[in-house]
Design an enzyme around this catalytic site. Structure first.
Site, PDB file in Angstrom:
ATOM      1  N   CYS A   2       7.269   8.262 -26.456  1.00  0.00           N
ATOM      2  CA  CYS A   2       7.126   7.162 -27.411  1.00  0.00           C
ATOM      3  C   CYS A   2       8.323   6.224 -27.233  1.00  0.00           C
ATOM      4  CB  CYS A   2       7.091   7.688 -28.842  1.00  0.00           C
ATOM      5  SG  CYS A   2       5.687   8.751 -29.220  1.00  0.00           S
ATOM      6  N   ARG A  50       4.154   4.245 -30.742  1.00  0.00           N
ATOM      7  CA  ARG A  50       3.701   5.635 -30.645  1.00  0.00           C
ATOM      8  C   ARG A  50       2.744   5.878 -29.495  1.00  0.00           C
ATOM      9  NH1 ARG A  50      -0.398   9.068 -34.331  1.00  0.00           N
ATOM     10  NH2 ARG A  50       0.323  11.156 -33.768  1.00  0.00           N
ATOM     11  N   LEU A  51       2.977   6.983 -28.793  1.00  0.00           N
ATOM     12  CA  LEU A  51       2.003   7.574 -27.888  1.00  0.00           C
ATOM     13  C   LEU A  51       1.468   8.810 -28.604  1.00  0.00           C
ATOM     14  CD1 LEU A  51       0.645   7.679 -25.055  1.00  0.00           C
ATOM     15  CD2 LEU A  51       2.518   9.196 -24.367  1.00  0.00           C
ATOM     16  N   ASN A  75      11.013  10.582 -30.601  1.00  0.00           N
ATOM     17  CA  ASN A  75      10.445  10.375 -29.277  1.00  0.00           C
ATOM     18  C   ASN A  75      10.501  11.716 -28.572  1.00  0.00           C
ATOM     19  OD1 ASN A  75       9.731   9.552 -26.695  1.00  0.00           O
ATOM     20  ND2 ASN A  75      11.750   8.731 -26.233  1.00  0.00           N
ATOM     21  N   ASP A 100       3.913  17.251 -35.338  1.00  0.00           N
ATOM     22  CA  ASP A 100       5.142  18.002 -35.105  1.00  0.00           C
ATOM     23  C   ASP A 100       6.347  17.290 -35.702  1.00  0.00           C
ATOM     24  OD1 ASP A 100       4.718  15.992 -33.184  1.00  0.00           O
ATOM     25  OD2 ASP A 100       6.056  16.939 -31.748  1.00  0.00           O
TER      26      ASP A 100
END
Length: 316
Positions: A2, A50-51, A75, A100
């Protein structure tokens, strides 16, 4: 992967805007194509490109607790988040998502700065404690995930890449010639240096604590290597090989935790070939792989890549 960025006003003047945070995220958009998020406090701003890998629908960042007393952008990934979530729920913590990153929020509320010792993962974390007006910038133990910082105009800026800081600096930073020498010697500048004067990196295994206008660096982890006459000295090679194999299997299993398809980079070398084989064994089904080829035959490893593709039956 990210893209994180943020600002903290060291003197409490509250000079943080969403426009500035958006400008910092713009150079990081390739790192996080799945969404953007912002948190603005009195003297701090956090932002995330965000990824989405875990909890794509509910795991947006920045993320905080129900009271809004702790906010986090991360990240990377916390591999043992499921185990940590169970422990924290048993202690009365209530979660709003399956991500998470939310585990970090509650872990900090339970353990304070010692929360980092409970994490198994690769991460660069920015955590804002609203009540204590304290920012923690934390980088994983071996430094897999980058985290850059700079102090300018009484504010501390941070970002996943140095280019995230450039829009808010008064002028383009000069090249650090010593860091350039380190780049050509060691393949990377040695922390806390970067290629740019005035921009530093949080070192691997380090926590940067920003509070009351001061920045304090604290190493929370150091490499520890066994002594030459230590417990491994008399172990037969086949026993050590089996121990290494089990450690690699455990690491692969944890990294396969994702809510999106998982693939593997296959260079044709020993490292990626071994890991791809372990992933294929643990994940089952057809493994998706990708590679990079070179026009120069002396550099190209295509023939080794193809051998592994055929061996694994990979969708390449």
């Amino acid at each position: 992967m990210c893209g994180s960025a943020g600002i903290v006003d060291l003197h409490g003047h509250g000079r943080v805007s969403r426009v500035e945070l958006a400008a910092m995220l713009e150079p990081l958009q390739n790192r996080g194509p799945d969404g953007r998020g912002y948190y603005l406090g009195a003297d701090v701003g956090l932002a995330q490109a965000r990824l989405a890998v875990i909890d794509p629908a509910g795991g947006g960042q920045p993320i905080g607790d129900r009271a809004g007393s702790v906010w986090v952008v991360c990240n990377g990934e916390i591999f043992n988040y499921r185990e940590l979530r169970r422990e924290l729920r048993a202690r009365g913590h209530r979660f709003s998502t399956d991500s998470d990153t939310e585990v970090i929020v509650h872990l900090y509320k339970e353990h304070g700065e010692a929360f980092v010792h409970h994490l198994n993962g690769q991460f660069a974390i920015a955590l804002w404690d609203v009540l204590r007006r304290k920012l923690l910038l934390v980088r994983d133990r071996p430094g897999i995930v980058p985290l850059h910082v700079s102090v300018s105009g009484g504010r501390l800026l941070f970002g996943s890449e140095a280019k995230a800081l450039l829009p808010l600096l008064p002028r383009a930073p000069a090249l650090d010639p010593l860091a350039l020498d380190q780049l050509f010697t060691f393949w990377a500048p040695l922390a806390p240096r970067t290629l740019f004067q005035g921009i530093e990196q949080v070192a691997p295994g380090e926590m940067l604590v920003v509070q009351d206008g001061r920045c304090r660096r604290r190493r929370y982890w150091h490499w520890a290597f066994p002594a030459a006459d230590g417990p491994y000295r008399d172990e037969p090679p086949e026993v050590l090989a089996e121990q290494l194999h089990e450690l690699l299997l455990d690491a692969v299993r944890l990294r396969l935790r994702a809510d999106v398809p998982v693939g593997a980079y296959l260079s044709g070398g020993l490292d990626s070939s071994a890991l791809a084989a372990l992933i294929r064994r643990e994940a089952g089904g057809v493994l998706r792989t990708f590679s990079i080829r070179f026009a120069d035959a002396a550099l190209d490893e295509g023939r080794f890549q193809q051998r592994m593709i055929d061996h694994l039956g990979a969708r390449h």
